[in-house]
Scaffold this active site. Structure first.
Site, PDB file in Angstrom:
ATOM      1  N   ASP A   1       0.795  -1.232   0.000  1.00 16.64           N
ATOM      2  CA  ASP A   1       0.000   0.000   0.000  1.00 16.64           C
ATOM      3  C   ASP A   1       0.825   1.277   0.000  1.00 16.64           C
ATOM      4  OD1 ASP A   1      -2.059  -1.795   0.299  1.00 16.64           O
ATOM      5  OD2 ASP A   1      -2.982  -0.729   1.975  1.00 16.64           O
TER       6      ASP A   1
ATOM      7  N   HIS B   1       3.510  -2.162   3.475  1.00 19.21           N
ATOM      8  CA  HIS B   1       3.607  -0.817   2.888  1.00 19.21           C
ATOM      9  C   HIS B   1       4.955  -0.681   2.180  1.00 19.21           C
ATOM     10  CE1 HIS B   1       0.497  -0.351   5.973  1.00 19.21           C
ATOM     11  NE2 HIS B   1      -0.010   0.559   5.163  1.00 19.21           N
TER      12      HIS B   1
HETATM   13 NI    NI Z   1      -2.853   3.204   2.933  1.00 19.19          NI
END
Ligand code: NI
Length: 253
Positions: A70, A216
């Site tokens: 992400d 992430h």
């Molecule tokens: Ni996010």
């Protein structure tokens, strides 16, 4: 603007909510600005992306998992990650933020060229539960169009920033955009920077068949964790698929 992780508010979502019924018929209507939503080629896809409004995992016995990244792309971390994935022939799904899409379209092109999938993570990474339907439409639509312009491939799923989304929003977003809302069931909380070996062990120990793993790619230590994470999961017999491949298997034993 700092882009923070997808953690917290969605973390303890009740499972019940993710297993909601198939797409309903209520909710806001399509944007009425004279342009049909599917001008970017997206609307007619519900059956190809599962029947539910939302998934945090899928029900399968076979050892498939989806690795999701992400908030990128990031100028250096994401290309480094792509090298790691390519060397292992692992396909992943990237929930990119619209502001970064405009900055790094070449990285999105590389993702698609190397067999990865790209999903919509909005433009500003705001909390959808605090937005009006029209604000949400704007976020999703602008991001959808930016991803499509950069790659030629319209995104088929979305992930709400922070996992924050209501059952009603899941339903009308599914109906209007064709997007299932994709959450996760393994969160190593890498945004708290626990160190790459901790990130890796949380992912490896948390993975189950049908799981969706959250990472992430804006954090360097998360990329550092990937070789050991992937190699250990492969050693345990897991195989990596994209999110739409995973949800297409939902319910198949
Ligand atoms: Ni996010």
């Amino acid at each position: 603007m700092a882009v923070t992780g997808c953690q917290s508010t969605g973390k303890k979502k009740k499972k019940k909510e993710d297993e909601g019924a198939a797409v309903g018929t209520t909710g806001p209507t399509r944007p009425n600005d004279g342009r049909p939503w599917n001008d970017a080629g997206s609307l007619q896809l519900p059956r190809s992306v599962g029947a539910k409004p939302s998934y945090s995992s899928v029900s399968i016995n076979r050892p498939y998992v989806a690795l999701t990244f992400d908030d990128g792309p990031h100028a250096t971390n994401t290309p480094r990650l792509l090298d790691i994935l390519r060397s292992r022939n692992v396909k992943a799904t990237f929930y990119v933020v619209g502001t970064n899409v405009k900055r790094y379209p070449h990285i999105l092109k590389r993702m698609i060229a190397e067999g990865h999938e790209i999903g919509n993570h909005t433009v500003t990474h705001g909390n959808l539960t605090k937005m009006s339907p029209d604000q949400i439409r704007q976020e999703l639509r602008t991001s959808h169009e930016a991803i499509t312009a950069a790659t030629g491939v319209p995104p088929k799923t979305m992930r709400p920033p922070y996992g924050a989304i209501t059952a009603s929003q899941k339903s009308w977003i599914r109906q209007e955009f064709g997007y299932p809302s994709i959450l996760w069931n393994v969160d190593p909380e890498d945004w708290k920077k626990p160190g790459s070996s901790v990130v890796a062990s949380r992912l490896v120990n948390g993975a189950r068949p049908g799981g969706i793993l959250l990472v992430h790619d804006i954090h360097s230590a998360s990329i550092d964790a990937m070789p050991q994470t992937i190699d250990q999961l492969l050693a345990k017999g897991f195989q990596f698929v994209t999110v739409t491949q995973l949800i297409a298997m939902d319910g198949q034993q």
